[in-house]
Design a protein around this motif. Structure first.
Motif, PDB file in Angstrom:
ATOM      1  N   TRP A  74       0.843  -1.266  -0.038  1.00 28.52           N
ATOM      2  CA  TRP A  74      -0.005   0.045   0.048  1.00 28.52           C
ATOM      3  C   TRP A  74       0.821   1.296   0.052  1.00 28.52           C
ATOM      4  CZ3 TRP A  74      -5.358   0.050  -0.239  1.00 28.52           C
ATOM      5  CH2 TRP A  74      -6.085  -1.313  -0.140  1.00 28.52           C
ATOM      6  N   GLY A 105      -3.148  -3.872   5.183  1.00 28.08           N
ATOM      7  CA  GLY A 105      -3.294  -2.579   4.600  1.00 28.08           C
ATOM      8  C   GLY A 105      -4.637  -2.320   4.604  1.00 28.08           C
ATOM      9  N   TRP A 106      -5.576  -3.271   3.806  1.00 24.78           N
ATOM     10  CA  TRP A 106      -6.954  -2.910   3.183  1.00 24.78           C
ATOM     11  C   TRP A 106      -7.701  -2.721   4.492  1.00 24.78           C
ATOM     12  CZ3 TRP A 106      -8.233  -5.860  -1.449  1.00 24.78           C
ATOM     13  CH2 TRP A 106      -9.225  -5.503  -2.109  1.00 24.78           C
ATOM     14  N   ALA A 109      -6.757   0.638   6.155  1.00 25.58           N
ATOM     15  CA  ALA A 109      -7.378   1.799   5.137  1.00 25.58           C
ATOM     16  C   ALA A 109      -9.037   1.846   5.410  1.00 25.58           C
ATOM     17  CB  ALA A 109      -7.162   1.510   3.567  1.00 25.58           C
ATOM     18  N   GLY A 122      -4.569   7.585  -0.105  1.00 31.16           N
ATOM     19  CA  GLY A 122      -5.078   6.416   0.421  1.00 31.16           C
ATOM     20  C   GLY A 122      -6.463   5.996  -0.122  1.00 31.16           C
ATOM     21  N   GLU A 125      -5.968   4.724  -3.642  1.00 38.23           N
ATOM     22  CA  GLU A 125      -5.656   3.203  -3.442  1.00 38.23           C
ATOM     23  C   GLU A 125      -6.690   2.541  -3.166  1.00 38.23           C
ATOM     24  OE1 GLU A 125      -1.309   1.589  -2.792  1.00 38.23           O
ATOM     25  OE2 GLU A 125      -2.031   2.848  -1.079  1.00 38.23           O
ATOM     26  N   ARG A 129      -8.306  -0.853  -5.171  1.00 37.07           N
ATOM     27  CA  ARG A 129      -8.375  -2.201  -4.785  1.00 37.07           C
ATOM     28  C   ARG A 129      -9.794  -2.766  -4.820  1.00 37.07           C
ATOM     29  NH1 ARG A 129      -3.207  -3.515  -2.171  1.00 37.07           N
ATOM     30  NH2 ARG A 129      -1.814  -2.357  -3.726  1.00 37.07           N
TER      31      ARG A 129
END
Length: 171
Positions: A74, A105-106, A109, A122, A125, A129
Motif C-alpha cells: 500500500w 493494509g486493506w 485503510a 489512500g 488506492e 483495490r
C-alpha cells in the motif's frame, strides 16, 4: 474398555480420538511457544519467565517490520500518512495478528475511512483495490471478473474488462 496388556509391543489402544487429543497441555512447550507468539504479534500478555522490556523491544521491531511489509503493498497509503505512517500503523496493528501485508493494509485503510481519517491518496488506492478485488475481511482477496465500482473518500474507481480507471472530482 479393558486396559492394554503391559509389555505387549503389538497391543494397540482402540479408544476413539477426541478433538482435544492433539491440543497441547498447559505448560507444554507448544503452549509456551503459543503464548510467546501471542505476546509478540497479537498483543497478548507477556508469558511467565520473560522480561517485559526485551519482549516489548522485540514486539516493536516486529511491528515496524510488519509496517514495512504493508507499505510495500500500500505505497500510496503509507506515503499519504507520511511521517505518521509507522505510529498510525503500529497503533492500529498492536493487538491484531497479521493477515499479510495486503490484507493488513486493506483493513487499516477501511478503519481509517470509517473514522474519516483516510488521506486522499489512500482513498484513491483503496477505491482501486475495491474495484479490482473482492475482499470481505475474512477470506483472502479475489480478483473480480465482472464490472465493478470501488468508492473511498472522494475517489471512484471503475473496473471493466480487467482495466481499472480512477475518477476523481475536480479540485
Amino acid at each position: 474398555m479393558s486396559a492394554l496388556p503391559a509389555g505387549d509391543p503389538n497391543a494397540t489402544d482402540h479408544r476413539p480420538s477426541t478433538p482435544d487429543a492433539h491440543r497441547p497441555a498447559d505448560g507444554s512447550l507448544a503452549s509456551r511457544q503459543a503464548a510467546l507468539v501471542a505476546a509478540l504479534v497479537a498483543g497478548g500478555p507477556p508469558p511467565p519467565g520473560f522480561a517485559p522490556a526485551p519482549l516489548a523491544a522485540a514486539r516493536a521491531a516486529l511491528l515496524r517490520k510488519r509496517a514495512g511489509e504493508v507499505a510495500r503493498h500500500w505505497p500510496l497509503l503509507a506515503a499519504a500518512l507520511g511521517p505518521s505512517w509507522p505510529a498510525t500503523f503500529m497503533a492500529w496493528a498492536g493487538d491484531r495478528p497479521t493477515g499479510g501485508g495486503l490484507r493488513d493494509g486493506w483493513d487499516l485503510a477501511r478503519a481509517l475511512q470509517a473514522r474519516r481519517a483516510l488521506p486522499a491518496l489512500g482513498a484513491d488506492e483503496l477505491a482501486v483495490r475495491e474495484a479490482t478485488f473482492r475482499y470481505d475481511a475474512d477470506e483472502p482477496p479475489r480478483r473480480r471478473r465482472s464490472p465493478a465500482v470501488g468508492r473511498a473518500g472522494g475517489a471512484v474507481a471503475v473496473q471493466l474488462a480487467g482495466r481499472v480507471r480512477l475518477i476523481r472530482p475536480a479540485r
